[in-house]
Design a protein around this motif. Structure first.
Motif, PDB file in Angstrom:
ATOM      1  N   GLN A 155       2.371   4.784   0.586  1.00 53.99           N
ATOM      2  CA  GLN A 155       2.857   5.260   2.099  1.00 53.99           C
ATOM      3  C   GLN A 155       3.748   6.548   1.556  1.00 53.99           C
ATOM      4  O   GLN A 155       4.244   6.572   0.474  1.00 53.99           O
ATOM      5  CB  GLN A 155       3.723   4.525   2.705  1.00 53.99           C
ATOM      6  N   SER A 156       3.626   7.474   2.347  1.00 53.70           N
ATOM      7  CA  SER A 156       4.423   8.885   1.957  1.00 53.70           C
ATOM      8  C   SER A 156       5.821   8.501   1.965  1.00 53.70           C
ATOM      9  O   SER A 156       6.535   8.030   3.056  1.00 53.70           O
ATOM     10  CB  SER A 156       3.961   9.799   2.950  1.00 53.70           C
TER      11      SER A 156
ATOM     12  N   THR B 160       6.572   2.031  -2.787  1.00 55.12           N
ATOM     13  CA  THR B 160       5.744   0.666  -2.586  1.00 55.12           C
ATOM     14  C   THR B 160       5.368   0.096  -3.857  1.00 55.12           C
ATOM     15  O   THR B 160       5.686   0.658  -4.937  1.00 55.12           O
ATOM     16  CB  THR B 160       4.361   1.032  -1.753  1.00 55.12           C
TER      17      THR B 160
ATOM     18  N   GLN C  67       0.821  -1.332   0.216  1.00 54.70           N
ATOM     19  CA  GLN C  67      -0.016  -0.055   0.146  1.00 54.70           C
ATOM     20  C   GLN C  67       0.829   1.276  -0.049  1.00 54.70           C
ATOM     21  O   GLN C  67       1.809   1.370   0.546  1.00 54.70           O
ATOM     22  CB  GLN C  67      -0.950  -0.196   1.257  1.00 54.70           C
TER      23      GLN C  67
END
Length: 101
Positions: free
Chosen positions: A20-21, A25, A18
């Motif tokens: 993510q900052s 990913t 997923q």
């Protein structure tokens, strides 16, 4: 049009599936490749999330596009020319609109 991708990935360079900052990913990598093809942001829905470094031999994602010049069954080939070697699309196909990975 709802498109299904069956993917395989080597998760070592990724911080899970997923988005993510500020870390790479699998989802972000695939979405960037789709953006290169469709010239707009495409959100994919994955069948599962994984932790950092996890590999997958067969995982499924789907996404919607209004139209495409690339036949859904040929999309896997096109994506594999764009994606890094750590992510492989095994096959792609159109699925019913109600399908959800």
């Amino acid at each position: 049009m709802n498109i299904l991708l069956c993917i395989s990935y080597e998760g070592t360079p990724y911080h899970g599936f997923q988005v993510q900052s500020a870390v790479p990913t699998v989802q972000e990598t695939i979405e960037q490749a789709l953006k290169n093809i469709y010239a707009k942001r495409i959100h994919i829905t994955g069948a599962a999330r994984t932790d950092s470094g996890v590999h997958a031999e067969r995982s499924y994602v789907n996404f919607f596009v209004d139209e495409t010049k690339i036949p859904p069954r040929k999309l896997a080939y096109v994506l594999n020319t764009i994606l890094p070697s750590t992510v492989l699309v095994l096959y792609s196909k159109q699925v019913p609109d109600g399908f959800h990975a």
